[in-house]
Design an enzyme around this catalytic site. Sequence first.
Site, mmCIF file in Angstrom:
data_model
loop_
_atom_site.group_PDB
_atom_site.id
_atom_site.type_symbol
_atom_site.label_atom_id
_atom_site.label_comp_id
_atom_site.label_asym_id
_atom_site.label_seq_id
_atom_site.Cartn_x
_atom_site.Cartn_y
_atom_site.Cartn_z
ATOM 1 N N CYS A 35 57.493 -67.792 -52.750
ATOM 2 C CA CYS A 35 59.028 -67.326 -51.884
ATOM 3 C C CYS A 35 59.972 -68.600 -52.064
ATOM 4 O O CYS A 35 60.921 -68.475 -51.645
ATOM 5 C CB CYS A 35 58.627 -66.958 -50.524
ATOM 6 S SG CYS A 35 57.762 -65.267 -50.300
ATOM 7 N N ASP A 37 59.503 -71.605 -50.492
ATOM 8 C CA ASP A 37 59.091 -72.479 -49.424
ATOM 9 C C ASP A 37 57.903 -72.377 -48.759
ATOM 10 O O ASP A 37 57.472 -71.279 -48.442
ATOM 11 C CB ASP A 37 60.222 -72.317 -48.111
ATOM 12 C CG ASP A 37 61.582 -72.932 -48.451
ATOM 13 O OD1 ASP A 37 61.521 -74.067 -48.986
ATOM 14 O OD2 ASP A 37 62.587 -72.118 -48.592
ATOM 15 N N CYS A 62 62.645 -77.491 -50.870
ATOM 16 C CA CYS A 62 63.935 -78.266 -51.192
ATOM 17 C C CYS A 62 64.046 -79.613 -50.398
ATOM 18 O O CYS A 62 62.985 -79.821 -49.226
ATOM 19 C CB CYS A 62 65.150 -77.524 -50.901
ATOM 20 S SG CYS A 62 65.331 -77.163 -49.180
ATOM 21 N N CYS A 106 64.917 -73.943 -42.755
ATOM 22 C CA CYS A 106 63.939 -75.017 -43.099
ATOM 23 C C CYS A 106 63.513 -75.599 -41.748
ATOM 24 O O CYS A 106 62.097 -75.854 -41.600
ATOM 25 C CB CYS A 106 64.463 -76.219 -43.881
ATOM 26 S SG CYS A 106 65.036 -75.694 -45.615
#
Length: 275
Positions: A35, A37, A62, A106
């Site tokens: 996915c 992450d 990221c 995140c």
Amino acid sequence: MWNYSEKVKDHFFNPRNARVVAEANAIGDVGSISCGDALRLMLRVDPQSETILEAGFQTFGCGSAIASSSALTELIIGRTLKEAEQVTNQQIADYLDGLPPQKMHCSVMGQEALRAAIANYRGETLDDDHDEGKLICKCFGVDEGQIRRAVLTNGLTTLEEVINYTKAGGGCTACHESIELALADILAEQQAAPAVAVDATKDPHWQEVIDAITELRPHIQADGGDMSLINVANHKVTVSLSGSCSGCMMTDMTLAWLQQKLMERTGCFMEVVAA
């Protein structure tokens, strides 16, 4: 191009605690590499005091994902599990001097990993098995529970905000209607549930009880439950629990937390019971 704070850049280029904790007794895994992450949070918790002595992470994602994971470990080392449970994704973002709206997911991933690690330490099984009807976004594996927690914790009201905070709907867009329906249900439930009873008995400690419940309520709502005040009389507080709180094994701990807070505020013994 997104604008990243200097603190985000620092925690990305120089991540804190990016390592395996050899003697970890609490592990939380969220996301998946497929996915885009994934995060594994590892904690070494002192069994006596339940203080987090070490925290480490492995993150695939990221720069914002790595920075958020790094910030999370800095926020929770030295805290007890009860204190760590109060850490929100917004606190992670604030610690980094902010994240771009499109990268808030995140920080949510960090909060979800912490939740999973604490449950793992306590031997609990989280309801994240994506049972039939619960999985909303297949692209990123986001279920209704994750959306509910993000909405209630961050006050989300739009589809775009849900996408930014959870990634749900950020892929093929096929789940947009399902997200909007879930969002409408969550917001309707939130408006329908009264925080306190209308006809107060005006016990001397009434306002202190209201203040304590107001402080506790967002954390309960974030897990799909709710609490409302029914009565305060003769040092006895009666509350009503609804949603996921009904029949939850953590109910006694929730009532005990409220009882302890009330005794600290009032300076006298207060008994808290569920109706």
